[in-house]
Design an enzyme around this catalytic site. Structure first.
Site, short mmCIF file in Angstrom:
data_model
loop_
_atom_site.label_atom_id
_atom_site.label_comp_id
_atom_site.label_asym_id
_atom_site.label_seq_id
_atom_site.Cartn_x
_atom_site.Cartn_y
_atom_site.Cartn_z
N HIS A 1 0.72 -1.12 -0.02
CA HIS A 1 0.06 0.02 -0.01
C HIS A 1 0.71 1.18 0.21
O HIS A 1 0.75 1.98 -0.81
CB HIS A 1 -0.91 -0.15 1.39
N HIS B 1 1.89 11.89 2.29
CA HIS B 1 2.58 10.65 2.87
C HIS B 1 4.10 10.29 2.48
O HIS B 1 4.55 9.51 2.35
CB HIS B 1 1.72 9.49 2.35
N HIS C 1 -2.82 9.53 -3.38
CA HIS C 1 -4.11 9.86 -4.35
C HIS C 1 -3.78 10.55 -5.64
O HIS C 1 -4.25 11.76 -5.97
CB HIS C 1 -5.02 10.44 -3.62
#
Length: 432
Positions: free
Chosen positions: A286, A296, A325
């Site tokens: 992930h 992130h 994203h």
């Protein structure tokens, strides 16, 4: 000013203007108010690979006495085989799940259409098994959620002639609201009941409550993957093989240091890989290790420090991740530097979730970063043969899939990298 110079300037300005993409706004969560079904009616049907020539069929019923039975065959309405599976259910605060069924069917013929029915009644479904050899095509989309852009992504994937869907984490975005697991199952059923969906967990699957609930109970109960078939002790990490590819699904939220079960399992799994049989070696998890988006940043550094040497020594070809994203593709890279023997890293956490896009990138763009864009979309990976694969990323542009990035990738299997690193892998696995 000379006419030719004026024309050149006009073309330059025009090209610059048309190259800019104006991203559409976030879309609302989908409405799932539909007529209720009978308690024994199979819901949220999806399939996944379950070892050599076998498939796991999963579904939910409100009837707790419904049988975990699948009838299947190669002709519509004619079921020459029956399989009986297992079931589970769980409670989460004030929510109680339906009966969750998992039934393995097979052995199945490769590249074959099967018709099946769950629980001895209800509608007939149709699935197609993957091919036994090249070419094979994977659809890839992470961080899906349940918005209008999710639906657009799924519609575009449905147009792709793919064999297996790979999802690097963040499925339903239920985030403790358990009914959203049910609506997500309904949303993806048309695709997930027809082609195997192979998933790994993301941060939105954790749903842990200190002292009350361990993490990933909902995810593990609903989306059972072939961890036992691949020698893993956890549904959070496993491996499988499809038509010349060995694919490893790792857990960004399971322990991964050198003393962990996941690390030890990964060592053992890599040692079993036969590049003559599976020349392509792919890894999914992930949280990306290589990320030039401001979102992130550095979250994958500890996992990268622990596990990248293993992947590098094994000559992994492609690493696919989500979480951010947006979309990004790298050159072959290792230890933060360009390396012809490293893996191509692709971040594809742009499936359409409600949190929106990660628009801000760090500048200057790192040398290892080739293409990056904050747009919703999906990827397609076609392994054409043992040495060449075609990767393309398709932006959701006004509900039309626009191919915005594409590249041919050459496997490391026949390169000097594999020969040079075989000793390195043995040294890592066996010690000095």
């Amino acid at each position: 000013m000379e006419p030719k110079l004026v024309l050149a300037l006009f073309l330059l300005i025009s090209a610059t203007a048309t190259s800019e993409y104006f991203r559409p706004p976030t879309r609302k969560t989908l409405d799932f108010s539909r007529p209720s079904k009978s308690s024994s009616h199979p819901q949220q049907v999806h399939i996944s690979l379950a070892g050599d020539k076998h498939m796991r069929v999963s579904w939910v019923t409100n009837d707790k006495s419904a049988a975990s039975m699948v009838e299947y065959g190669t002709s519509p309405g004619r079921y020459s085989n029956i399989a009986i599976g297992e079931s589970t259910c769980y409670s989460y605060l004030f929510y109680s799940s339906g009966k969750i069924h998992h039934t393995v069917i097979g052995p199945l013929e490769d590249n074959t259409v099967y018709y099946y029915r769950c629980g001895g009644g209800g509608p007939e479904y149709k699935l197609k098994t993957p091919p036994a050899q090249f070419p094979v095509t994977f659809a890839v989309a992470g961080d899906l959620g349940q918005t209008g852009w999710t639906q657009s992504t799924l519609d575009h994937i449905d147009q792709c002639k793919y064999d297996v869907h790979l999802l690097p984490g963040d499925l339903s975005y239920a985030d403790y609201m358990q009914h959203l697991w049910d609506t997500f199952g309904e949303l993806v059923e048309p695709l997930a009941s027809a082609r195997p969906w192979m998933v790994t967990q993301g941060n939105h699957e954790r749903e842990s409550i200190p002292f009350l609930k361990d993490g990933f109970e909902s995810y593990n109960s609903r989306w059972k993957m072939p961890f036992e078939e691949s020698g893993s002790s956890s549904n959070l990490y496993y491996s499988f093989e499809v038509a010349g590819a060995h694919i490893i699904m790792l857990g960004s939220y399971a322990d991964y240091d050198e003393y962990s079960n996941q690390y030890n399992w990964l060592e053992a799994d890599l040692a079993k890989v036969d590049r003559n049989k599976t020349p392509w070696l792919l890894v999914l998890f992930h949280v990306p290790w290589y990320n030039s988006n401001e979102a992130h940043q550095n979250e994958g550094d500890w996992m990268m420090e622990a596990m990248e040497p293993l992947l590098y020594a094994a000559s992994v070809d492609i690493v696919l991740a989500g979480h951010v994203h947006a979309y990004e593709r790298t050159e072959r890279v290792n230890n933060g530097k360009l390396d012809p023997c490293g893996a191509v890293h692709i971040t594809i956490g742009d499936g359409g979730n409600r949190e929106g896009l990660a628009h801000k990138y760090k500048n200057p763009q790192p040398a290892w970063s080739v293409f990056r864009e904050a747009s919703f979309g999906h990827g397609e990976l076609k392994l054409a043969n043992s040495s060449h694969a075609f990767w393309s990323w398709h932006r959701n542009d006004d509900d039309e899939p626009v191919r915005s990035d594409q590249v041919w990738i050459t496997s490391l299997v026949n390169s000097e990298c594999v020969a040079e690193k075989k000793h390195g892998l043995r040294k890592i696995l066996m010690g000095p």
